[in-house]
Write a protein that holds these residues in place. Structure first.
Motif, short mmCIF file in Angstrom:
data_model
loop_
_atom_site.label_atom_id
_atom_site.label_comp_id
_atom_site.label_asym_id
_atom_site.label_seq_id
_atom_site.Cartn_x
_atom_site.Cartn_y
_atom_site.Cartn_z
N LEU A 94 30.75 -26.96 16.85
CA LEU A 94 31.72 -26.37 16.62
C LEU A 94 31.95 -27.15 15.26
N PRO A 95 31.16 -25.45 13.95
CA PRO A 95 31.53 -25.56 12.76
C PRO A 95 32.94 -25.79 12.65
N THR A 96 32.61 -26.09 11.40
CA THR A 96 34.39 -26.23 10.60
C THR A 96 35.12 -24.82 10.83
N GLY A 97 35.87 -25.12 11.55
CA GLY A 97 37.09 -23.58 11.52
C GLY A 97 36.54 -22.73 12.71
N GLY A 98 35.40 -23.05 13.12
CA GLY A 98 34.98 -21.97 14.51
C GLY A 98 34.48 -22.67 15.25
N LYS A 99 33.97 -21.91 16.46
CA LYS A 99 33.27 -21.64 16.96
C LYS A 99 31.72 -21.43 17.84
N VAL A 100 30.87 -22.01 17.85
CA VAL A 100 29.76 -21.35 18.16
C VAL A 100 29.18 -21.18 19.62
N VAL A 101 29.36 -19.68 20.38
CA VAL A 101 29.51 -19.09 21.52
C VAL A 101 27.98 -18.98 22.08
N SER A 102 27.45 -18.59 23.76
CA SER A 102 26.96 -17.61 23.76
C SER A 102 26.83 -17.05 24.43
N LEU B 88 20.75 -3.96 33.63
CA LEU B 88 19.26 -5.16 33.22
C LEU B 88 19.88 -6.43 32.22
N THR B 89 18.95 -7.77 32.82
CA THR B 89 19.43 -9.18 31.57
C THR B 89 19.01 -9.25 30.22
N PRO B 90 18.78 -9.47 29.75
CA PRO B 90 17.97 -9.78 28.40
C PRO B 90 17.43 -10.74 28.61
N LYS B 91 15.93 -11.28 28.52
CA LYS B 91 14.92 -12.05 28.94
C LYS B 91 15.60 -13.54 28.86
N PRO B 92 15.10 -14.34 29.59
CA PRO B 92 15.46 -16.18 29.16
C PRO B 92 15.28 -16.38 27.97
N GLY B 93 16.44 -17.26 27.49
CA GLY B 93 16.33 -17.70 26.48
C GLY B 93 16.96 -16.47 25.28
N GLN B 94 17.15 -15.60 25.24
CA GLN B 94 17.65 -14.88 23.98
C GLN B 94 18.50 -14.00 24.14
N LYS B 95 19.49 -14.75 25.00
CA LYS B 95 21.32 -14.57 24.89
C LYS B 95 22.18 -14.57 24.20
N VAL B 96 21.67 -15.01 22.65
CA VAL B 96 22.64 -14.60 21.86
C VAL B 96 23.55 -15.43 21.08
N LEU B 97 23.47 -16.34 20.10
CA LEU B 97 24.47 -17.16 20.04
C LEU B 97 25.54 -16.36 18.63
N VAL B 98 26.85 -16.46 18.85
CA VAL B 98 27.91 -16.18 17.89
C VAL B 98 28.63 -17.36 17.30
#
Length: 501
Positions: A179-187, A485-495
């Motif tokens: 939870l950075p200031t003013g935002g949210k980091v999601v998978s 298809l899915t992404p490889k494990p551990g590569q599911k992108v943080l936004v």
């Protein structure tokens, strides 16, 4: 010569003789039959490759026979499977509906979900609306999911729930990583999954399903992560998580089916399925739940994966993102809360459409399947009764002859530059013939809805906890998903997301 040496020499001689007979003499004597892609161990065949890298074994088999696209065969645990990759041969397979049966493959799917042979006999008896229950249900699903008032109703329910769920204060739970200031980091993967699966539950089954199982969404996700194992019929101890999660989902649906119709508030197709089960006298609670679970899985497995890849491609390419957003802008009307001009997106956004088709082309790994009911000629090859026919459509999607010399690369304007590609015999993202997926219209609408709301409601930026440049996720083709298809494990992108002013 000692006994051990004799055994070794004899075994080697028998193995060599088997190889010569199977892959040289037999094909010479029977040129009308599909040739077998060679393998080392008798009976076992290509089992390891089919489990670990299904797509690669199809590609290597085609290459072994000189990329002529002739029908060839694979042996997997003693079973011979015919592989059809030529678009014209695939079209012929679709036409031979009587001799190349799709229903026989449907039986395997139903058995995998725990339905008994007795129940399957009931739903395949031609006593329901002058046809069998499965055929009638497929026809009803087409009526629900093809453009028209029934699809409009489901679309409206989806959009309303997506709009409600994609509020900044509603984004919570395990998918939020910091939870950075003013935002949210999601998978990104978990975000797409939670919103779209939850919205599908709302649109098709209502919130009452959560009364039957508050963890329904999480249980389905756990099943979906290992669902590729299901067709291999592994013993339960070897796939405990998959079987356990599927069982929880089916039991929840079974319980939900016992609620009064007014409480269930299900979509039209679900009510039709329930009434049909009553009519063909399928009364067992678990059997009814297993049948409806097939629909639940169908509407939930692929859409969120496709959303993930669409957003990933856009977030990793700012120029492309700007072009797509500019084109979509007129559809984003905020005068009415939650309003969205879907028809504008469908009819007047050619770049969005081309982008969507290209993401599909790159990420889908569907395989059509039939069972040979009687000896049939396809092309110049004779298919023997009792064998299974596999049609790996992904092979055609990467074919340079149809999709150009850059077929292995992502090109978002490919379908814009050549509008005939979607009518190509090599284009089969949703299968074809009797098994052509009716959900293809809803899938596009789900993705468009999600993209528009996310991109116009939030600021979205790729996030890396160690401040390195994020890497684009790699498609995981290790497992035979049979869909997106899915992404490889551990590569599911943080936004990182924040409210847009």
């Amino acid at each position: 010569m000692d006994q051990f040496t004799v055994v070794c020499v004899t075994t080697a001689a028998l193995w060599l003789g088997w190889r010569v007979w199977s892959f040289t003499l037999w094909p010479m004597l029977h040129p009308e039959l599909p040739r077998r892609y060679p393998y080392l161990v008798p009976v076992v065949g290509h089992i390891k490759a089919m489990v670990n890298h299904t797509g690669r074994v199809f590609t290597r088999g085609k290459a072994y026979f000189g990329n002529t696209r002739e029908i060839f065969s694979l042996v997997v645990m003693g079973e011979e499977l015919y592989v059809v990759t030529n678009p014209s041969d695939i079209q012929e397979v679709f036409k031979q509906a009587a001799s190349l049966d799709h229903d026989a493959m449907a039986v395997d799917i139903l058995l995998d979900t725990g339905m008994t042979k007795e129940t399957i006999t009931q739903i395949f008896e031609p006593v329901y609306r002058s046809k069998n229950y499965i055929k009638a249900t497929h026809d009803d699903f087409r009526l629900q999911m093809h453009p028209g008032p029934r699809l409009d109703k489901v679309q409206a329910d989806f959009l309303a729930h997506i709009d409600k769920s994609l509020r900044f204060d509603k984004i919570s739970g395990p998918m939020v990583k910091s939870l950075p200031t003013g935002g949210k980091v999601v998978s990104l993967w978990e975000w797409c999954g939670q919103i779209l699966i939850d919205s599908a539950i709302e649109a098709f089954f209502s919130r009452a399903l959560y009364e039957a199982n508050p963890d329904m969404l999480q249980d389905f996700v756990s099943f979906d992560e290992e669902s590729w194992k299901l067709p291999y019929r592994l013993p339960k101890f070897a796939a405990k998580k998959m079987y356990g999660s599927m069982d929880k989902c089916i039991l929840a649906i079974s319980k939900w089916l016992e609620y009064p119709k007014e409480k269930r508030q299900a979509a039209w197709i679900v009510d039709q399925m329930i009434e049909g089960l009553d009519e063909v006298k399928v009364t067992g609670s678990y059997q009814r739940g297993a049948m409806v679970f097939v629909l639940f899985r169908l509407v939930n497995t692929n859409a969120f994966r496709l959303c993930f890849w669409c957003l990933a491609y856009l977030l990793f390419d700012q120029e492309l993102l700007n072009v797509i957003k500019e084109e979509m802008q007129p559809a984003w009307n905020r005068e009415g809360e939650g309003s969205l001009d879907m028809q504008y997106l469908l009819d007047k956004c050619p770049r969005l459409s081309s982008f969507y088709e290209e993401v599909l082309r790159i990420t889908v790994d569907s395989v059509g399947a039939r069972v040979v009911m009687k000896e049939t000629m396809i092309g110049n090859k004779k298919l023997s009764a009792g064998r299974k026919v596999l049609m790996p459509f992904r092979q055609g999607h990467y074919d340079p002859e149809f999709f150009g010399s850059d077929a292995a690369s992502f090109n978002p304007t490919r379908f814009l530059d050549n509008e005939k590609l979607t009518r190509s015999a090599s284009w089969k993202p949703f299968g074809g013939g009797q098994a052509w997926c009716p959900g293809r219209f809803m899938a596009r609408r789900e993705v468009y809805m999600f993209l528009v709301v996310v991109l116009f409601r939030f600021n979205t930026d790729l996030y890396s906890p160690d401040h390195r440049t994020p890497e684009f996720p790699v498609l995981d083709d290790s497992y035979p998903w049979g869909g997106i298809l899915t992404p490889k494990p551990g590569q599911k992108v943080l936004v990182e997301i924040s409210k847009r002013v």
